[in-house]
Design an enzyme around this catalytic site. Structure first.
Site, short mmCIF file in Angstrom:
data_model
loop_
_atom_site.label_atom_id
_atom_site.label_comp_id
_atom_site.label_asym_id
_atom_site.label_seq_id
_atom_site.Cartn_x
_atom_site.Cartn_y
_atom_site.Cartn_z
N GLY A 163 -8.08 -45.31 -12.99
CA GLY A 163 -7.13 -44.86 -14.00
C GLY A 163 -5.76 -45.44 -13.70
O GLY A 163 -5.63 -46.44 -12.98
N GLY A 164 -4.72 -44.81 -14.24
CA GLY A 164 -3.38 -45.34 -14.09
C GLY A 164 -2.79 -45.12 -12.70
O GLY A 164 -1.87 -45.83 -12.30
N MET A 165 -3.32 -44.14 -11.95
CA MET A 165 -2.75 -43.82 -10.65
C MET A 165 -3.73 -43.95 -9.50
O MET A 165 -3.34 -44.17 -8.36
CB MET A 165 -2.19 -42.39 -10.67
CG MET A 165 -1.33 -42.04 -9.47
SD MET A 165 -0.53 -40.42 -9.60
CE MET A 165 -1.90 -39.33 -9.20
N ALA A 166 -5.03 -43.84 -9.79
CA ALA A 166 -6.01 -43.82 -8.72
C ALA A 166 -7.32 -44.45 -9.17
O ALA A 166 -7.56 -44.68 -10.36
CB ALA A 166 -6.26 -42.39 -8.25
N GLU A 167 -8.18 -44.72 -8.19
CA GLU A 167 -9.52 -45.23 -8.45
C GLU A 167 -10.52 -44.33 -7.74
O GLU A 167 -10.19 -43.69 -6.74
CB GLU A 167 -9.64 -46.67 -7.98
CG GLU A 167 -9.28 -46.88 -6.52
CD GLU A 167 -9.15 -48.35 -6.15
OE1 GLU A 167 -9.65 -49.21 -6.91
OE2 GLU A 167 -8.57 -48.64 -5.09
N VAL A 168 -11.74 -44.28 -8.26
CA VAL A 168 -12.76 -43.39 -7.73
C VAL A 168 -13.95 -44.20 -7.22
O VAL A 168 -14.42 -45.12 -7.90
CB VAL A 168 -13.23 -42.38 -8.80
CG1 VAL A 168 -14.31 -41.46 -8.23
CG2 VAL A 168 -12.05 -41.55 -9.30
N LYS A 173 -11.46 -40.25 -4.29
CA LYS A 173 -10.38 -40.68 -5.17
C LYS A 173 -9.26 -41.22 -4.32
O LYS A 173 -8.69 -40.52 -3.49
CB LYS A 173 -9.90 -39.49 -6.01
CG LYS A 173 -8.84 -39.85 -7.04
CD LYS A 173 -8.52 -38.64 -7.91
CE LYS A 173 -7.53 -38.97 -9.01
NZ LYS A 173 -7.26 -37.79 -9.87
N ASP A 189 -3.82 -31.15 -18.47
CA ASP A 189 -4.52 -32.36 -18.92
C ASP A 189 -5.97 -32.04 -19.27
O ASP A 189 -6.88 -32.81 -18.96
CB ASP A 189 -4.45 -33.45 -17.85
CG ASP A 189 -4.84 -34.82 -18.39
OD1 ASP A 189 -4.77 -35.02 -19.63
OD2 ASP A 189 -5.21 -35.70 -17.59
#
Length: 299
Positions: free
Chosen positions: A83-88, A106, A212
């Site tokens: 996503g915009g801030m992190a990856e999983v 994450k 959210d």
């Protein structure tokens, strides 16, 4: 989704149907994922994700995250989403004597690892999540630092998001069954009620508001369990990074009027978002969706 969709159809069908569906799903979902290595097979598997990079090599992240004692603790299988801030990542937690547990990791994006504001937001999410333990909330097991970046170790949910279910239903020109849609919202409410009323170890209210709640953040497991996830934008008393007045956080299509205006929100904002999701599951249409964010806000 071919396994999840029949389960969603049968969520409200009674205990006997659920037991039969559970047994069927169990046979179809046994994991046989090999250990991660930078082979063409692993790169191909990663490229199937909507946000995955074309190839995932060791340069993205080491396949082994080591503890202070330099013993491997987590073995990364593949990159799952970003996503915009992190990856999983999907990974295995490595215990003694070969004991393993499938988890999701994450990690803050490498490009943001040196950004103090994003790091503070990421740690705020971890701080909130570590205080929550409920059947309808994705469990957080660990928060640590490795390879120069912070990461959160979470419960791995083998299934689909409500967004995935809505997209699949739309392609087939089908609606989510009414009973299943209502059950998803009921279970989500249980998790949110717990979060809204959560207290710390001193019995002090945490004041959590998710902010959210949207289809991607409601997960359905292959056994029909409903889980609320991603408290990355949550407001809580434990936060160190505070939201500036007037700043809008969340997906515009699912925000309450107060949130859209950048006003202070409470638990009712999350319930408003759930109402939008219920409407969309029952009608198969988007409730607030313009050609751009400005039009969406004006609806």
């Amino acid at each position: 989704l071919d396994v999840v969709m029949p389960k969603i159809d049968g969520i409200a069908s009674g205990p006997r149907a659920r037991r039969k569906a559970d047994a069927s799903a169990g046979e179809q979902t046994k994991l046989r994922t090999p250990a991660f290595h930078a082979s063409s097979a692993s790169r191909s598997a990663c490229s199937k994700g909507a946000h995955a990079t074309p190839r995932l090599a060791r340069s993205v992240w080491s396949s082994e995250v080591r503890t202070v004692s330099e013993q491997p603790r987590y073995k990364v299988i593949k990159r799952f989403d970003a996503g915009g801030m992190a990856e999983v990542f999907i990974a295995d937690l490595l215990g003694v004597h070969g004991i393993q547990k499938r988890v999701a990791i994450k990690r803050i994006l490498p490009a943001l690892a040196s950004n103090k504001k994003f790091v503070a937001m990421f740690l705020d999410e971890a701080r909130v999540a570590m205080n929550l333990s409920h059947a309808n909330i994705v469990q957080t097991f660990d928060v640590a630092e490795g390879d120069g970046s912070y990461f959160i170790v979470m419960e791995f949910i083998d299934g689909a998001s409500v967004k995935g279910i809505l997209d699949a239903r739309s392609e087939r020109k089908q609606l989510v069954p009414t009973g299943a849609a209502i059950q998803i919202i009921i279970e989500s409410c249980k998790g949110l009620m717990y979060a809204h009323n959560a207290v710390d170890f001193r019995d002090k209210p945490l004041g959590i508001v998710h902010r959210d709640i949207s289809p991607p953040n409601l997960l359905i497991s292959l056994r029909g369990e409903v889980k609320v996830t991603d408290f990355g934008l949550a407001r809580a008393a434990s936060q160190l990074e505070k939201t500036d007045p007037g700043v809008v956080k969340g997906k515009f299509s699912y925000l309450s009027p107060e949130a859209i205006q950048g006003l202070e929100v409470d638990h009712r904002a999350d319930l408003f978002s759930l109402g939008i999701i219920l409407w969309e599951m029952l009608t198969g249409r988007r409730l607030f969706y313009g050609e751009n964010e400005y039009q969406t806000v004006q609806l």
